[in-house]
Design a protein around this motif. Sequence first.
Motif, PDB file in Angstrom:
ATOM      1  N   PHE A 124      -8.735   0.183   2.405  1.00 28.31           N
ATOM      2  CA  PHE A 124      -8.490   0.952   3.614  1.00 28.31           C
ATOM      3  C   PHE A 124      -7.299   0.326   4.335  1.00 28.31           C
ATOM      4  CE2 PHE A 124     -12.276   3.704   4.115  1.00 28.31           C
ATOM      5  CZ  PHE A 124     -13.044   3.219   3.060  1.00 28.31           C
ATOM      6  N   ARG A 125      -6.733   1.042   5.286  1.00 29.80           N
ATOM      7  CA  ARG A 125      -5.645   0.476   6.073  1.00 29.80           C
ATOM      8  C   ARG A 125      -5.743   0.942   7.517  1.00 29.80           C
ATOM      9  NH1 ARG A 125      -0.524   3.805   3.410  1.00 29.80           N
ATOM     10  NH2 ARG A 125      -0.983   5.847   4.343  1.00 29.80           N
ATOM     11  N   GLN A 126      -5.183   0.125   8.399  1.00 29.41           N
ATOM     12  CA  GLN A 126      -5.205   0.444   9.816  1.00 29.41           C
ATOM     13  C   GLN A 126      -3.862   0.107  10.440  1.00 29.41           C
ATOM     14  OE1 GLN A 126      -8.473  -1.314  11.997  1.00 29.41           O
ATOM     15  NE2 GLN A 126      -8.286   0.200  13.627  1.00 29.41           N
ATOM     16  N   ASP A 146      -6.912   4.779  13.727  1.00 32.68           N
ATOM     17  CA  ASP A 146      -8.197   4.473  13.120  1.00 32.68           C
ATOM     18  C   ASP A 146      -7.985   3.925  11.713  1.00 32.68           C
ATOM     19  OD1 ASP A 146     -11.285   6.396  12.644  1.00 32.68           O
ATOM     20  OD2 ASP A 146     -10.901   4.263  12.970  1.00 32.68           O
ATOM     21  N   ARG A 147      -8.975   3.176  11.214  1.00 36.75           N
ATOM     22  CA  ARG A 147      -8.902   2.684   9.846  1.00 36.75           C
ATOM     23  C   ARG A 147      -9.092   3.864   8.904  1.00 36.75           C
ATOM     24  NH1 ARG A 147     -11.975  -2.841   8.506  1.00 36.75           N
ATOM     25  NH2 ARG A 147     -10.865  -3.258  10.466  1.00 36.75           N
ATOM     26  N   GLU A 148      -8.202   3.980   7.917  1.00 33.35           N
ATOM     27  CA  GLU A 148      -8.250   5.127   7.025  1.00 33.35           C
ATOM     28  C   GLU A 148      -8.372   4.707   5.570  1.00 33.35           C
ATOM     29  OE1 GLU A 148      -4.648   7.422   7.341  1.00 33.35           O
ATOM     30  OE2 GLU A 148      -3.422   5.867   6.414  1.00 33.35           O
ATOM     31  N   PHE A 149      -8.975   5.595   4.790  1.00 29.22           N
ATOM     32  CA  PHE A 149      -9.169   5.375   3.367  1.00 29.22           C
ATOM     33  C   PHE A 149      -7.833   5.408   2.635  1.00 29.22           C
ATOM     34  CE2 PHE A 149     -11.118   5.587  -0.711  1.00 29.22           C
ATOM     35  CZ  PHE A 149     -10.421   6.546  -1.442  1.00 29.22           C
ATOM     36  N   VAL A 150      -7.702   4.519   1.643  1.00 32.30           N
ATOM     37  CA  VAL A 150      -6.509   4.503   0.794  1.00 32.30           C
ATOM     38  C   VAL A 150      -6.889   4.812  -0.654  1.00 32.30           C
ATOM     39  CG1 VAL A 150      -4.625   3.096  -0.107  1.00 32.30           C
ATOM     40  CG2 VAL A 150      -5.316   2.873   2.298  1.00 32.30           C
ATOM     41  N   ALA A 151      -7.830   4.023  -1.205  1.00 35.06           N
ATOM     42  CA  ALA A 151      -8.191   4.192  -2.609  1.00 35.06           C
ATOM     43  C   ALA A 151      -9.554   3.552  -2.857  1.00 35.06           C
ATOM     44  CB  ALA A 151      -7.152   3.550  -3.518  1.00 35.06           C
ATOM     45  N   ALA A 152     -10.213   4.002  -3.942  1.00 33.34           N
ATOM     46  CA  ALA A 152     -11.493   3.428  -4.340  1.00 33.34           C
ATOM     47  C   ALA A 152     -11.598   3.468  -5.858  1.00 33.34           C
ATOM     48  CB  ALA A 152     -12.661   4.173  -3.701  1.00 33.34           C
ATOM     49  N   ILE A 153     -12.426   2.557  -6.388  1.00 38.46           N
ATOM     50  CA  ILE A 153     -12.618   2.473  -7.830  1.00 38.46           C
ATOM     51  C   ILE A 153     -14.078   2.154  -8.103  1.00 38.46           C
ATOM     52  CG2 ILE A 153     -11.922   0.024  -7.867  1.00 38.46           C
ATOM     53  CD1 ILE A 153     -10.603   0.618 -10.613  1.00 38.46           C
ATOM     54  N   VAL A 154     -14.657   2.858  -9.075  1.00 43.75           N
ATOM     55  CA  VAL A 154     -16.060   2.624  -9.408  1.00 43.75           C
ATOM     56  C   VAL A 154     -16.188   1.331 -10.219  1.00 43.75           C
ATOM     57  CG1 VAL A 154     -16.552   5.076  -9.323  1.00 43.75           C
ATOM     58  CG2 VAL A 154     -15.979   4.002 -11.522  1.00 43.75           C
ATOM     59  N   TRP A 155     -17.430   0.901 -10.455  1.00 43.38           N
ATOM     60  CA  TRP A 155     -17.647  -0.409 -11.047  1.00 43.38           C
ATOM     61  C   TRP A 155     -17.028  -0.532 -12.436  1.00 43.38           C
ATOM     62  CZ3 TRP A 155     -20.171  -1.204 -15.641  1.00 43.38           C
ATOM     63  CH2 TRP A 155     -20.882  -0.109 -16.157  1.00 43.38           C
ATOM     64  N   GLY A 186     -14.394   1.037 -13.507  1.00 48.73           N
ATOM     65  CA  GLY A 186     -12.950   1.243 -13.490  1.00 48.73           C
ATOM     66  C   GLY A 186     -12.506   2.578 -14.050  1.00 48.73           C
ATOM     67  N   THR A 187     -13.442   3.376 -14.537  1.00 44.33           N
ATOM     68  CA  THR A 187     -13.067   4.629 -15.190  1.00 44.33           C
ATOM     69  C   THR A 187     -12.730   5.732 -14.188  1.00 44.33           C
ATOM     70  OG1 THR A 187     -15.416   5.194 -15.306  1.00 44.33           O
ATOM     71  CG2 THR A 187     -14.416   4.202 -17.260  1.00 44.33           C
ATOM     72  N   ASN A 188     -13.255   5.642 -12.988  1.00 43.06           N
ATOM     73  CA  ASN A 188     -12.967   6.662 -11.969  1.00 43.06           C
ATOM     74  C   ASN A 188     -12.290   6.026 -10.762  1.00 43.06           C
ATOM     75  OD1 ASN A 188     -14.842   7.935 -13.744  1.00 43.06           O
ATOM     76  ND2 ASN A 188     -15.227   9.442 -12.154  1.00 43.06           N
ATOM     77  N   THR A 189     -11.205   6.647 -10.347  1.00 43.38           N
ATOM     78  CA  THR A 189     -10.481   6.183  -9.167  1.00 43.38           C
ATOM     79  C   THR A 189     -10.248   7.359  -8.219  1.00 43.38           C
ATOM     80  OG1 THR A 189      -8.367   6.521 -10.295  1.00 43.38           O
ATOM     81  CG2 THR A 189      -9.313   4.304 -10.388  1.00 43.38           C
ATOM     82  N   TYR A 190     -10.090   7.037  -6.950  1.00 41.91           N
ATOM     83  CA  TYR A 190      -9.930   8.055  -5.911  1.00 41.91           C
ATOM     84  C   TYR A 190      -8.834   7.590  -4.954  1.00 41.91           C
ATOM     85  CZ  TYR A 190     -14.495   9.097  -7.818  1.00 41.91           C
ATOM     86  OH  TYR A 190     -15.514   9.375  -8.686  1.00 41.91           O
ATOM     87  N   TYR A 191      -8.034   8.543  -4.492  1.00 42.88           N
ATOM     88  CA  TYR A 191      -6.893   8.207  -3.647  1.00 42.88           C
ATOM     89  C   TYR A 191      -6.775   9.167  -2.474  1.00 42.88           C
ATOM     90  CZ  TYR A 191      -5.382   5.408  -7.619  1.00 42.88           C
ATOM     91  OH  TYR A 191      -5.322   4.484  -8.640  1.00 42.88           O
ATOM     92  N   ALA A 192      -6.262   8.643  -1.374  1.00 40.13           N
ATOM     93  CA  ALA A 192      -5.863   9.507  -0.275  1.00 40.13           C
ATOM     94  C   ALA A 192      -4.633  10.293  -0.715  1.00 40.13           C
ATOM     95  CB  ALA A 192      -5.545   8.668   0.958  1.00 40.13           C
ATOM     96  N   ASP A 193      -4.507  11.506  -0.211  1.00 40.64           N
ATOM     97  CA  ASP A 193      -3.365  12.338  -0.599  1.00 40.64           C
ATOM     98  C   ASP A 193      -2.044  11.663  -0.274  1.00 40.64           C
ATOM     99  OD1 ASP A 193      -4.926  15.533   0.274  1.00 40.64           O
ATOM    100  OD2 ASP A 193      -5.016  14.315  -1.555  1.00 40.64           O
ATOM    101  N   SER A 194      -2.014  10.886   0.787  1.00 43.52           N
ATOM    102  CA  SER A 194      -0.773  10.272   1.237  1.00 43.52           C
ATOM    103  C   SER A 194      -0.247   9.203   0.292  1.00 43.52           C
ATOM    104  CB  SER A 194      -0.965   9.670   2.630  1.00 43.52           C
ATOM    105  OG  SER A 194      -2.002   8.706   2.622  1.00 43.52           O
ATOM    106  N   LYS A 250       6.814   3.380   1.929  1.00 46.17           N
ATOM    107  CA  LYS A 250       7.458   4.071   3.037  1.00 46.17           C
ATOM    108  C   LYS A 250       7.119   3.349   4.347  1.00 46.17           C
ATOM    109  CE  LYS A 250       6.559   8.493   0.723  1.00 46.17           C
ATOM    110  NZ  LYS A 250       5.915   9.831   0.859  1.00 46.17           N
ATOM    111  N   PRO A 251       7.946   3.498   5.354  1.00 45.38           N
ATOM    112  CA  PRO A 251       7.625   2.869   6.644  1.00 45.38           C
ATOM    113  C   PRO A 251       6.239   3.258   7.165  1.00 45.38           C
ATOM    114  CG  PRO A 251       9.895   3.576   6.651  1.00 45.38           C
ATOM    115  CD  PRO A 251       9.294   4.095   5.376  1.00 45.38           C
ATOM    116  N   GLU A 252       5.807   4.474   6.881  1.00 43.41           N
ATOM    117  CA  GLU A 252       4.488   4.916   7.352  1.00 43.41           C
ATOM    118  C   GLU A 252       3.325   4.249   6.611  1.00 43.41           C
ATOM    119  OE1 GLU A 252       7.075   6.846   6.425  1.00 43.41           O
ATOM    120  OE2 GLU A 252       6.365   8.652   5.361  1.00 43.41           O
ATOM    121  N   ASP A 253       3.630   3.466   5.571  1.00 44.72           N
ATOM    122  CA  ASP A 253       2.596   2.679   4.895  1.00 44.72           C
ATOM    123  C   ASP A 253       2.317   1.371   5.628  1.00 44.72           C
ATOM    124  OD1 ASP A 253       4.064   3.700   1.798  1.00 44.72           O
ATOM    125  OD2 ASP A 253       2.213   4.472   2.695  1.00 44.72           O
ATOM    126  N   THR A 254       3.101   1.069   6.641  1.00 42.16           N
ATOM    127  CA  THR A 254       2.913  -0.157   7.407  1.00 42.16           C
ATOM    128  C   THR A 254       1.545  -0.168   8.068  1.00 42.16           C
ATOM    129  OG1 THR A 254       5.277  -0.454   7.828  1.00 42.16           O
ATOM    130  CG2 THR A 254       3.753  -1.487   9.388  1.00 42.16           C
TER     131      THR A 254
END
Length: 125
Positions: free
Chosen positions: A37-39, A44-53, A55-63, A87-91
């Motif tokens: 996550f990032r803030q 607010d703190r926002e989701f970035v990415a997730a990975i299951v135990w 490693g076969t499934n990953t999930y990402y924010a559209d950004s 990008k600067p907005e990744d700060t």
Amino acid sequence: QVQLVESGGGLVQAGGSLRLSCAASGRTFSYYIMGWFRQAPGKDREFVAAIVWSGTNTYYADSVKGRFTISRDNAKNTVYLQMNSLKPEDTAVYYCAAGYPASGTYYTKSEYAYWGQGTQVTVSS
């Protein structure tokens, strides 16, 4: 209990890359779903990415889709976030999290029980 320690943050120019690491200790790491996550300041703190135990499934924010890649090495109790074309907005401060979010709730920060202290990523324009 799980302890999480992030590293790899820093200052980078727009278009550059960074790789964040999150080292876990404590209870069996491989069973957890791991998230990033990032803030940004004032947001607010926002989701970035997730990975299951496995490693076969990953999930990402559209950004970040197509630019960031999450991976894990259960033998090393470590999860990574490779960030390209920054990008600067990744700060933001980037946080590693561990938990058992139900299917469809990987994006929800309240579903994660354990959090690291965060690492600062600053992207200059």
